[in-house]
Design a protein around this motif. Structure first.
Motif, PDB file in Angstrom:
ATOM      1  N   VAL A  18      -3.941  -4.001  -3.383  1.00 34.35           N
ATOM      2  CA  VAL A  18      -2.535  -4.246  -3.063  1.00 34.35           C
ATOM      3  C   VAL A  18      -1.784  -2.934  -3.271  1.00 34.35           C
ATOM      4  CG1 VAL A  18      -0.451  -5.500  -3.722  1.00 34.35           C
ATOM      5  CG2 VAL A  18      -2.674  -6.672  -3.733  1.00 34.35           C
ATOM      6  N   VAL A  19      -1.216  -2.423  -2.202  1.00 32.44           N
ATOM      7  CA  VAL A  19      -0.516  -1.134  -2.290  1.00 32.44           C
ATOM      8  C   VAL A  19       0.967  -1.403  -2.492  1.00 32.44           C
ATOM      9  CG1 VAL A  19      -0.244   1.145  -1.259  1.00 32.44           C
ATOM     10  CG2 VAL A  19      -2.213  -0.271  -0.647  1.00 32.44           C
ATOM     11  N   ALA A  20       1.503  -0.824  -3.555  1.00 36.57           N
ATOM     12  CA  ALA A  20       2.909  -1.043  -3.927  1.00 36.57           C
ATOM     13  C   ALA A  20       3.491   0.264  -4.451  1.00 36.57           C
ATOM     14  CB  ALA A  20       3.000  -2.141  -4.979  1.00 36.57           C
ATOM     15  N   ALA A  21       3.402   1.287  -3.636  1.00 36.02           N
ATOM     16  CA  ALA A  21       3.748   2.638  -4.104  1.00 36.02           C
ATOM     17  C   ALA A  21       5.050   3.154  -3.513  1.00 36.02           C
ATOM     18  CB  ALA A  21       2.600   3.594  -3.776  1.00 36.02           C
ATOM     19  N   ASN A  22       5.843   2.294  -2.961  1.00 36.90           N
ATOM     20  CA  ASN A  22       7.150   2.480  -2.319  1.00 36.90           C
ATOM     21  C   ASN A  22       7.028   3.011  -0.885  1.00 36.90           C
ATOM     22  OD1 ASN A  22       7.800   5.394  -2.059  1.00 36.90           O
ATOM     23  ND2 ASN A  22       8.123   5.447  -4.270  1.00 36.90           N
ATOM     24  N   GLY A  23       8.144   2.994  -0.175  1.00 40.56           N
ATOM     25  CA  GLY A  23       8.147   3.290   1.256  1.00 40.56           C
ATOM     26  C   GLY A  23       7.772   4.708   1.622  1.00 40.56           C
ATOM     27  N   VAL A  24       7.677   5.570   0.630  1.00 34.58           N
ATOM     28  CA  VAL A  24       7.164   6.930   0.876  1.00 34.58           C
ATOM     29  C   VAL A  24       5.750   7.074   0.317  1.00 34.58           C
ATOM     30  CG1 VAL A  24       7.453   9.368   0.247  1.00 34.58           C
ATOM     31  CG2 VAL A  24       9.417   8.037   1.009  1.00 34.58           C
ATOM     32  N   GLY A  25       5.559   6.615  -0.907  1.00 34.22           N
ATOM     33  CA  GLY A  25       4.248   6.761  -1.542  1.00 34.22           C
ATOM     34  C   GLY A  25       3.165   5.944  -0.866  1.00 34.22           C
ATOM     35  N   THR A  26       3.522   4.770  -0.365  1.00 31.89           N
ATOM     36  CA  THR A  26       2.517   3.929   0.292  1.00 31.89           C
ATOM     37  C   THR A  26       1.984   4.564   1.574  1.00 31.89           C
ATOM     38  OG1 THR A  26       3.151   1.844  -0.732  1.00 31.89           O
ATOM     39  CG2 THR A  26       2.238   1.710   1.491  1.00 31.89           C
ATOM     40  N   PRO A  27       2.844   4.962   2.515  1.00 32.51           N
ATOM     41  CA  PRO A  27       2.270   5.615   3.702  1.00 32.51           C
ATOM     42  C   PRO A  27       1.538   6.907   3.354  1.00 32.51           C
ATOM     43  CG  PRO A  27       4.665   5.775   3.700  1.00 32.51           C
ATOM     44  CD  PRO A  27       4.293   4.785   2.638  1.00 32.51           C
ATOM     45  N   ARG A  28       2.033   7.617   2.365  1.00 37.89           N
ATOM     46  CA  ARG A  28       1.323   8.833   1.938  1.00 37.89           C
ATOM     47  C   ARG A  28      -0.109   8.494   1.551  1.00 37.89           C
ATOM     48  NH1 ARG A  28       1.398  11.468  -3.912  1.00 37.89           N
ATOM     49  NH2 ARG A  28       0.615  13.562  -3.465  1.00 37.89           N
ATOM     50  N   LEU A  29      -0.275   7.479   0.716  1.00 36.75           N
ATOM     51  CA  LEU A  29      -1.611   7.123   0.253  1.00 36.75           C
ATOM     52  C   LEU A  29      -2.473   6.595   1.403  1.00 36.75           C
ATOM     53  CD1 LEU A  29      -3.721   6.631  -1.915  1.00 36.75           C
ATOM     54  CD2 LEU A  29      -2.571   4.473  -2.458  1.00 36.75           C
ATOM     55  N   HIS A  37      16.589   3.658  -1.199  1.00 35.89           N
ATOM     56  CA  HIS A  37      15.908   2.521  -0.562  1.00 35.89           C
ATOM     57  C   HIS A  37      14.982   3.034   0.538  1.00 35.89           C
ATOM     58  CE1 HIS A  37      19.925   0.531  -1.847  1.00 35.89           C
ATOM     59  NE2 HIS A  37      19.101   0.694  -2.871  1.00 35.89           N
ATOM     60  N   LEU A  38      13.704   2.832   0.351  1.00 37.47           N
ATOM     61  CA  LEU A  38      12.676   3.434   1.207  1.00 37.47           C
ATOM     62  C   LEU A  38      11.950   2.306   1.922  1.00 37.47           C
ATOM     63  CD1 LEU A  38      11.361   5.731  -1.676  1.00 37.47           C
ATOM     64  CD2 LEU A  38      13.136   6.298   0.004  1.00 37.47           C
ATOM     65  N   MET A  39      12.109   2.227   3.228  1.00 38.56           N
ATOM     66  CA  MET A  39      11.680   1.020   3.940  1.00 38.56           C
ATOM     67  C   MET A  39      11.056   1.343   5.300  1.00 38.56           C
ATOM     68  SD  MET A  39      15.246  -1.022   3.231  1.00 38.56           S
ATOM     69  CE  MET A  39      16.176   0.480   3.571  1.00 38.56           C
ATOM     70  N   GLY A  40      10.211   0.430   5.754  1.00 40.66           N
ATOM     71  CA  GLY A  40       9.821   0.383   7.163  1.00 40.66           C
ATOM     72  C   GLY A  40       8.527   1.056   7.555  1.00 40.66           C
ATOM     73  N   THR A  41       7.853   1.742   6.642  1.00 45.40           N
ATOM     74  CA  THR A  41       6.769   2.646   7.008  1.00 45.40           C
ATOM     75  C   THR A  41       5.391   1.989   7.084  1.00 45.40           C
ATOM     76  OG1 THR A  41       6.774   3.248   4.674  1.00 45.40           O
ATOM     77  CG2 THR A  41       7.899   4.741   6.192  1.00 45.40           C
ATOM     78  N   ALA A  42       5.346   0.672   6.891  1.00 42.72           N
ATOM     79  CA  ALA A  42       4.120  -0.101   7.157  1.00 42.72           C
ATOM     80  C   ALA A  42       4.582  -1.522   7.488  1.00 42.72           C
ATOM     81  CB  ALA A  42       3.169  -0.083   5.962  1.00 42.72           C
ATOM     82  N   ARG A  43       5.315  -1.632   8.550  1.00 41.77           N
ATOM     83  CA  ARG A  43       6.094  -2.839   8.850  1.00 41.77           C
ATOM     84  C   ARG A  43       5.226  -4.070   9.077  1.00 41.77           C
ATOM     85  NH1 ARG A  43       7.946  -2.477  14.855  1.00 41.77           N
ATOM     86  NH2 ARG A  43      10.030  -2.663  13.937  1.00 41.77           N
ATOM     87  N   MET A  44       5.838  -5.225   8.820  1.00 40.28           N
ATOM     88  CA  MET A  44       5.133  -6.483   9.071  1.00 40.28           C
ATOM     89  C   MET A  44       5.457  -7.006  10.467  1.00 40.28           C
ATOM     90  SD  MET A  44       7.123  -9.528   7.012  1.00 40.28           S
ATOM     91  CE  MET A  44       6.464  -9.169   5.413  1.00 40.28           C
ATOM     92  N   VAL A  83      -0.009  -4.740   1.580  1.00 36.40           N
ATOM     93  CA  VAL A  83       1.098  -3.825   1.263  1.00 36.40           C
ATOM     94  C   VAL A  83       2.290  -4.699   0.900  1.00 36.40           C
ATOM     95  CG1 VAL A  83       2.663  -2.032   2.127  1.00 36.40           C
ATOM     96  CG2 VAL A  83       0.272  -2.059   2.865  1.00 36.40           C
ATOM     97  N   VAL A  84       2.926  -4.441  -0.235  1.00 35.75           N
ATOM     98  CA  VAL A  84       3.956  -5.378  -0.693  1.00 35.75           C
ATOM     99  C   VAL A  84       5.299  -4.720  -1.021  1.00 35.75           C
ATOM    100  CG1 VAL A  84       2.291  -7.049  -1.604  1.00 35.75           C
ATOM    101  CG2 VAL A  84       3.163  -5.231  -3.083  1.00 35.75           C
ATOM    102  N   ASP A  85       5.479  -3.449  -0.733  1.00 37.16           N
ATOM    103  CA  ASP A  85       6.755  -2.819  -1.114  1.00 37.16           C
ATOM    104  C   ASP A  85       7.696  -2.745   0.090  1.00 37.16           C
ATOM    105  OD1 ASP A  85       5.860  -0.622   0.429  1.00 37.16           O
ATOM    106  OD2 ASP A  85       4.808   0.187  -1.314  1.00 37.16           O
ATOM    107  N   GLY A  86       8.721  -1.910  -0.009  1.00 39.20           N
ATOM    108  CA  GLY A  86       9.693  -1.788   1.071  1.00 39.20           C
ATOM    109  C   GLY A  86       9.105  -1.280   2.370  1.00 39.20           C
ATOM    110  N   SER A  87       7.886  -0.793   2.332  1.00 40.65           N
ATOM    111  CA  SER A  87       7.230  -0.327   3.556  1.00 40.65           C
ATOM    112  C   SER A  87       7.137  -1.429   4.599  1.00 40.65           C
ATOM    113  CB  SER A  87       5.812   0.173   3.256  1.00 40.65           C
ATOM    114  OG  SER A  87       5.806   1.143   2.256  1.00 40.65           O
TER     115      SER A  87
END
Lengths: 570, 155
Positions: A306-317, A502-509, A532-536
């Motif tokens: 489960v990736v929860a590293a925020n809307g910047v950290g998640t796409p980075r990872l 607020h970091l959002m949208g980078t792995a949208r549902m 993926v469970v964060d603002g992404s």
């Protein structure tokens, strides 16, 4: 001859109190992985211990899954937050800055934001950015999930407000919400567990101005205790919410979800910076590689990630996790990982009101919110809308440096300018709905790296014309309110650069795997054991602080795993 | 190129003290930032934050290199009007570094307990005392509650 800089954490001046000596890097680990039983293969490996990861950990530990969390930061002892230090304003500008580039803690990774109109803000620790947030707790509106249907822009979400409603309530109870029912700007909802934070003289004064204009306002929903709650003190209205709370009156997930999750058996591994989510030959996740505190590469095996590293950290990872099965980065067959980055653009309109004299007294935010201009109105020259948060004045240093505005001028007139501002300022922060645009991106920087040599995220972001018009409208309307409130001088910042909370949208549902990264349960389209469970995962941004919504989404995803994914359990 | 790796000299300190009084002048009977004796503390603070030290040294260097000042015997020998003009020239030519210098001056001045007392600030950290607010009073919502719901329902 060179003068050596004072090492971080040492006394720079005779005015620093003894408390300053122990602020910042000297953090007391509350719980260490060594004191917990770590499974060789976790059922669920959570990456990131912030708002969303904590909620998932709690729910899945409760459901009997073995949960391990890898967090690059550390536990922070609330007693060490800088608000007890006489130099708290200086510490807030440096060691405790919201911007990781300025803060520069070893736990942080740098961000290349040179090509972004807004600077992303975040915090690496158990609790993530809930450590330094102001804990506003509004909910998205029902319309926020149907923007394509209602307004013909962006995309609808694959879920509705009603889908999230029970999880909003659950989250409000876990985090501790202060507020009051009856807001005509939103649908009916359950009672909050605590009454609102008092408005104060300044809040009451500005609320009356809204009333005279016939414009909406309502006390802020707030994850700050207005009375003692679940063993945490009530707020004593000290002011600076943005540092963490020594009284634990401000909610952060290191104080709420994590202690419960750990009591239920979840394992926290701090100082663990993930470099790659590993996959097997079938492309399914097998765990993650990470750097431990000593810089050694370790591996944590898991049946799901489960990736929860925020809307910047998640796409980075995800982009760092390339493999034969995922050559463009993990779960990125759509090419949308890192695209559609959304911030909430903020305008800052400050009025100086001579009739108010101590506007630094009370919580900086969490006073009132106006959603008069939240919904689309076709008479305006923009779609969607914005909200206002009322913010108070600041301490003397922040006042002199201007905050979001020009500093107090130097030289002749300095004292008069300062006196006009100090204690007399109130601010309407306009928070606008940003629409997703694929050219606003998080990618991997080719030069900049973190302390482990991993590529830093690079942000490319421009403000859309729709957002620009929206923000201009917000300044005009804020000016109307502040003039009605008696402001004799008004200062406006049309776009707060250091406002990327607020970091959002980078792995949208979404339902379509070609147009989205995860489905409505936050499960990747490409691989059934990655979530993926964060603002992404946000499809659109709404115009309110997103954390209660992203936590509700995370709880819903965890509920899905708990009920439907027994195959992930040992 | 601005630097952080040189010592501040006694001559620099004389110039700096004067500059502090120009940036934040005396008010009534309260001394300016230089007269308060903040030079040493400012210098020490700059050692902690390299970016601000760069600004400080860049401004000091610019002052020492200013040809008009040198002809007159240095910055300290100028009359106040010309000192202010010299500072404004640096502000124009080195806006980033001058901004960092101002930041450092304000950080030093506005965290001084004597200044806090003068401006009526509590002069203590926000915690543990905090502040008092009048308790929550629901009657403030009397008007707001009269409004009909206006959120958009969706099917």
């Amino acid at each position: 001859m060179t003068e050596a800089p004072i090492p971080f954490g040492q006394e720079p001046s005779e005015q620093r109190s003894e408390q300053a000596m122990v602020v910042a890097p000297q953090i007391t680990p509350v719980i260490t992985a060594e004191s917990q039983s770590i499974p060789d293969v976790a059922d669920v490996l959570i990456i990131g211990a912030g708002a969303a990861g904590a909620a998932v950990a709690w729910r899945l530990a409760q459901a009997g899954f073995s949960v391990v969390c890898l967090e690059q930061g550390q536990w922070i002892n609330p007693a060490l937050y800088p608000t007890k230090d006489r130099n708290w304003e200086i510490l807030g500008r440096h060691e405790w800055n919201w911007d990781p580039n300025k803060r520069g803690r070893p736990d942080d990774y740098p961000v290349n934001d040179a090509e972004s109109a807004i600077t992303p803000l975040m915090f690496a620790a158990v609790g993530g950015s809930t450590i330094h947030w102001t804990a506003h707790a509004p909910r998205f509106h029902p319309s926020d999930f149907r923007v394509k249907t209602l307004d013909g822009v962006a995309d609808d979400w694959p879920i509705t407000y009603d889908d999230l409603d029970p999880y909003f309530d659950q989250n409000d109870m876990m985090m501790g919400c202060s507020g009051i029912n009856g807001d005509p700007a939103g649908p009916p909802r359950s009672e909050r567990p605590m009454p609102p934070i008092p408005l104060g003289e300044d809040g009451t004064h500005v609320a009356a101005a809204f009333d005279r204009l016939g414009w909406h306002w309502w006390p802020s929903d707030s994850y700050v205790n207005s009375e003692p709650y679940k063993g945490r003190d009530e707020c004593n209205y000290c002011g600076p919410l943005g540092f963490g709370c020594t009284r634990k009156a401000k909610s952060s997930t290191d104080l709420t979800y994590w202690p419960e999750a750990i009591r239920l058996g979840a394992v926290m591994k701090t100082y663990s910076r993930v470099s790659e989510i590993t996959v097997g030959p079938d492309g399914r996740a097998t765990g993650a590689n990470y750097f431990d505190r000593a810089g050694n590469v370790q591996h944590q095996a898991a049946r799901s990630v489960v990736v929860a590293a925020n809307g910047v950290g998640t796409p980075r990872l995800l982009l760092m996790s390339k493999s034969e099965a995922h050559p463009n980065g993990l779960i990125n067959s759509s090419g949308l990982v890192g695209r559609n980055l959304m911030f909430h653009p903020y305008t800052i309109t400050t009025g100086l009101i001579p009739g108010l004299s101590e506007t630094w007294k009370g919580p900086m935010g969490n006073i009132l919110m106006s959603q008069e201009f939240y919904e689309t109105d076709l008479r305006r020259d923009f779609v969607r809308g914005y909200a206002y948060q009322l913010n108070r004045g600041t301490g003397p240093l922040a006042t002199a440096l201007g905050g979001a505005h020009e500093p107090v001028g130097w030289g002749t007139g300095h004292h008069e300018d300062f006196a006009e501002r100090f204690g007399h300022s109130v601010t309407l922060a306009g928070i606008g709905e940003d629409l997703p645009e694929e050219h606003n991106t998080v990618t991997l920087d080719e030069q900049l790296t973190d302390s482990n040599g991993l590529p830093a995220p690079r942000i490319n972001y421009t403000l859309s014309e729709n957002s620009r018009r929206m923000m201009d409208h917000s300044i005009r309307s804020a000016t109307t309110v502040l003039e009605e409130a008696g402001a004799t001088r008004i200062m406006a910042n049309p776009l707060l650069r250091e406002g990327g909370w607020h970091l959002m949208g980078t792995a949208r549902m979404g339902e379509d795997p070609e147009r989205s990264v995860v489905n409505q349960w936050c499960q990747a389209h490409d691989t059934d054991n990655v979530f993926v469970v964060d603002g992404s995962v946000f499809v659109t941004a709404g115009a309110v602080n997103p954390t209660p919504t992203l936590q509700a989404i995370a709880l819903r995803a965890a509920d899905y795993i708990a009920h439907e994914r027994d195959d992930l359990k040992r | 190129m601005p630097t952080t790796d040189r010592r501040i000299t006694d001559v620099d300190r004389v110039v700096l003290t004067r500059m502090l009084d120009l940036v934040i002048p005396p008010a009534d009977d309260f001394p300016g930032a230089g007269g308060l004796g903040l030079t040493e503390r400012l210098e020490r603070s700059s050692l902690r934050y390299g970016r601000l030290r760069s600004g400080l040294l860049a401004v000091l260097d610019a002052m020492s290199l200013d040809m008009a000042s040198r002809v007159e015997g240095g910055f300290a020998a100028l009359d106040e009007e010309r000192q202010i003009a010299a500072l404004k020239t640096v502000e124009t030519n080195l806006p980033v570094q001058f901004g960092e210098f101002i930041e450092l001056v304000y950080e030093t001045y506005y965290t001084d307990s004597r200044v806090h007392e003068r401006i009526g600030w509590a002069g203590r950290p926000p915690q543990p005392e905090g502040f008092d607010l009048e308790p929550w009073d629901s009657s403030v919502l009397e008007n707001a509650r009269k409004r009909e719901p206006f959120w958009r329902e969706v099917s």
